[in-house]
Design a protein around this motif. Sequence first.
Motif, PDB file in Angstrom:
ATOM      1  N   ARG A  15      58.237  69.253-111.798  1.00  0.00           N
ATOM      2  CA  ARG A  15      57.679  68.112-111.076  1.00  0.00           C
ATOM      3  C   ARG A  15      57.719  68.410-109.585  1.00  0.00           C
ATOM      4  O   ARG A  15      58.763  68.581-108.993  1.00  0.00           O
ATOM      5  CB  ARG A  15      58.479  66.849-111.389  1.00  0.00           C
ATOM      6  CG  ARG A  15      57.928  65.616-110.699  1.00  0.00           C
ATOM      7  CD  ARG A  15      58.663  64.382-111.165  1.00  0.00           C
ATOM      8  NE  ARG A  15      58.344  64.097-112.548  1.00  0.00           N
ATOM      9  CZ  ARG A  15      59.237  64.180-113.541  1.00  0.00           C
ATOM     10  NH1 ARG A  15      60.462  64.531-113.289  1.00  0.00           N
ATOM     11  NH2 ARG A  15      58.884  63.907-114.777  1.00  0.00           N
ATOM     12  N   THR A  23      63.408  64.874-107.042  1.00  0.00           N
ATOM     13  CA  THR A  23      64.419  63.845-107.099  1.00  0.00           C
ATOM     14  C   THR A  23      64.857  63.619-108.523  1.00  0.00           C
ATOM     15  O   THR A  23      64.065  63.673-109.447  1.00  0.00           O
ATOM     16  CB  THR A  23      63.880  62.512-106.545  1.00  0.00           C
ATOM     17  OG1 THR A  23      62.743  62.133-107.298  1.00  0.00           O
ATOM     18  CG2 THR A  23      63.524  62.625-105.074  1.00  0.00           C
ATOM     19  N   ALA A  24      66.143  63.357-108.694  1.00  0.00           N
ATOM     20  CA  ALA A  24      66.685  63.061-110.010  1.00  0.00           C
ATOM     21  C   ALA A  24      67.549  61.824-109.905  1.00  0.00           C
ATOM     22  O   ALA A  24      68.208  61.595-108.897  1.00  0.00           O
ATOM     23  CB  ALA A  24      67.533  64.239-110.503  1.00  0.00           C
ATOM     24  N   LEU A  25      67.544  61.006-110.932  1.00  0.00           N
ATOM     25  CA  LEU A  25      68.301  59.761-110.912  1.00  0.00           C
ATOM     26  C   LEU A  25      69.737  60.042-111.315  1.00  0.00           C
ATOM     27  O   LEU A  25      70.004  60.608-112.353  1.00  0.00           O
ATOM     28  CB  LEU A  25      67.682  58.756-111.886  1.00  0.00           C
ATOM     29  CG  LEU A  25      68.160  57.334-111.719  1.00  0.00           C
ATOM     30  CD1 LEU A  25      67.650  56.767-110.407  1.00  0.00           C
ATOM     31  CD2 LEU A  25      67.685  56.487-112.876  1.00  0.00           C
ATOM     32  N   VAL A  34      69.488  59.066-105.544  1.00  0.00           N
ATOM     33  CA  VAL A  34      68.532  60.129-105.782  1.00  0.00           C
ATOM     34  C   VAL A  34      69.142  61.443-105.337  1.00  0.00           C
ATOM     35  O   VAL A  34      69.522  61.607-104.189  1.00  0.00           O
ATOM     36  CB  VAL A  34      67.234  59.874-104.988  1.00  0.00           C
ATOM     37  CG1 VAL A  34      66.244  60.984-105.242  1.00  0.00           C
ATOM     38  CG2 VAL A  34      66.634  58.542-105.405  1.00  0.00           C
ATOM     39  N   ASP A 148      59.212  59.429-107.762  1.00  0.00           N
ATOM     40  CA  ASP A 148      60.132  60.379-108.384  1.00  0.00           C
ATOM     41  C   ASP A 148      61.364  59.677-108.944  1.00  0.00           C
ATOM     42  O   ASP A 148      61.909  60.079-109.973  1.00  0.00           O
ATOM     43  CB  ASP A 148      60.548  61.463-107.384  1.00  0.00           C
ATOM     44  CG  ASP A 148      59.458  62.496-107.164  1.00  0.00           C
ATOM     45  OD1 ASP A 148      58.761  62.837-108.138  1.00  0.00           O
ATOM     46  OD2 ASP A 148      59.288  62.953-106.029  1.00  0.00           O
ATOM     47  N   SER A 152      62.394  59.885-112.884  1.00  0.00           N
ATOM     48  CA  SER A 152      63.728  60.243-113.349  1.00  0.00           C
ATOM     49  C   SER A 152      64.328  59.146-114.209  1.00  0.00           C
ATOM     50  O   SER A 152      64.928  59.408-115.257  1.00  0.00           O
ATOM     51  CB  SER A 152      64.646  60.520-112.151  1.00  0.00           C
ATOM     52  OG  SER A 152      64.200  61.632-111.420  1.00  0.00           O
ATOM     53  N   SER A 155      62.450  58.883-117.595  1.00  0.00           N
ATOM     54  CA  SER A 155      62.693  60.008-118.493  1.00  0.00           C
ATOM     55  C   SER A 155      64.043  59.907-119.180  1.00  0.00           C
ATOM     56  O   SER A 155      64.256  60.502-120.239  1.00  0.00           O
ATOM     57  CB  SER A 155      62.610  61.325-117.716  1.00  0.00           C
ATOM     58  OG  SER A 155      63.667  61.436-116.786  1.00  0.00           O
ATOM     59  N   THR A 156      64.971  59.135-118.584  1.00  0.00           N
ATOM     60  CA  THR A 156      66.288  58.967-119.200  1.00  0.00           C
ATOM     61  C   THR A 156      66.379  57.685-120.009  1.00  0.00           C
ATOM     62  O   THR A 156      67.414  57.386-120.600  1.00  0.00           O
ATOM     63  CB  THR A 156      67.387  58.946-118.130  1.00  0.00           C
ATOM     64  OG1 THR A 156      67.157  57.877-117.209  1.00  0.00           O
ATOM     65  CG2 THR A 156      67.406  60.260-117.359  1.00  0.00           C
ATOM     66  N   THR A 208      55.200  62.192-117.732  1.00  0.00           N
ATOM     67  CA  THR A 208      56.129  61.179-118.191  1.00  0.00           C
ATOM     68  C   THR A 208      55.540  59.819-117.912  1.00  0.00           C
ATOM     69  O   THR A 208      54.528  59.690-117.249  1.00  0.00           O
ATOM     70  CB  THR A 208      57.482  61.304-117.464  1.00  0.00           C
ATOM     71  OG1 THR A 208      57.269  61.057-116.068  1.00  0.00           O
ATOM     72  CG2 THR A 208      58.096  62.662-117.666  1.00  0.00           C
ATOM     73  N   GLY A 217      55.734  60.208-110.901  1.00  0.00           N
ATOM     74  CA  GLY A 217      56.207  61.380-110.192  1.00  0.00           C
ATOM     75  C   GLY A 217      55.270  61.793-109.074  1.00  0.00           C
ATOM     76  O   GLY A 217      54.052  61.587-109.136  1.00  0.00           O
TER      77      GLY A 217
END
Length: 432
Positions: A15, A23-25, A34, A148, A152, A155-156, A208, A217
Amino acid sequence: MSKERTRQVRSRRTRRTIAGAATALVLVGGGFAVANASTSTGGTHKAAGAQRPVDKNAKGVAAVVSAANAFLNTLDSDQQSSTLVDFSQANATAWSNLPCAGTCRPGIEFGSLTDDQLAAAEHVLKIALGSGKDTGYEHVLQTLKADDVLASAESTSSASAAPTDAPSASASASDSASADPSATATATSTDTATPTDAPTGAPPSGGTGGGGGFSYGSGYYYLAFLGTPSKTGTWQLHFGGHHLAVNITYKDGKVEGASPFFTGVEPTSWTADDGTTYSPLAKFRDGLLKLTGSLSTEQLAEAKLSESFGDVLLGPGKDGDFPETKEGIKVSELSPKQKKLVLAAIHPWVADVDDATAAQLMKTYAKELDETYVSYSGSTDLTTQGDYVRIDGPSVWIEFVCQNGVVFQDQVHYHTVYRDHTRDYGNEFSFS
């Protein structure tokens, strides 16, 4: 495609994020932050020719044209074909608030670009929108970062329902629960309803955000030039994705229109792992809160609309549909201090273009101020589904509405749109 094959494709897809950060949660004490990680945009593309440098001495529209040409010269012929399209009404009006990737908008996907190409694309936006604090470029960066966060979080999530980011404009605010926009968000996805205006078409591989072509994203934002960028012709810079549509029309070396401009955000705020808190629409919301907060009980009664709103009235596909009758309280009835608050409330939307154009537009709106109207529906707190504020003048049109969260369902999220009665798309098209 088998489920396992789909999973493998998605796991390989990187991504892309603006400014080269993904970025990820990260859940922290019931909240989230983030986490930024350096990534490569990947892929190799042979440019169509020798890369053209940016003319650092160019100013105004000439600088935008120079940046656009420099970007185009990083692309191969197929990529150029995706980026350079006709300046037609169909292409100009092809924008959406939905995370429908490239199925509902023209242009080249940011997620498909190499590092050098992405940097060149970013430079186009920086020149066209202005760099520095409280500029359009900064706002765009934060909007992409928000997407983003959504990617994240979604997606979880344990569910994969399609987003319902487009409720009916006639939805009753009284039927929805209130939510605190500053509350710490918890990602959930339990709503199985699909949007009534969902676009058709297949999503990019590995997307996603549920089925039906929906993808969250920053890689799913698209840049197009409608017509050939030039200092003499008519063309448009067209950029957008989920919760963002930038439409700037140029004619004979000047900006003819900086609208429609749609912007929204979910979540309304979040904190990155470095402690930075982002709130892309705070200045937009706060200006309206100061304005409505200045109104007396009698003025509020006059400004109150009888209708309820679940979304902005003049969103995508509603070009030219301005109400025939203006509603609310006329600004000529307000005090000098309140009139200044109206102009201050307008400014954040107009500031999402270069400074010179923004200044000229604000002069126009100031001259027309006494013939402008302010109205609202729901409450003026801007914390609950259906809370809505409108500014409608001879030229300017601004709407701000609260909707219940789609991914972060324990809080509201925002939709806003800025239009101009005579300058949308540079007044190049007629809508009836």
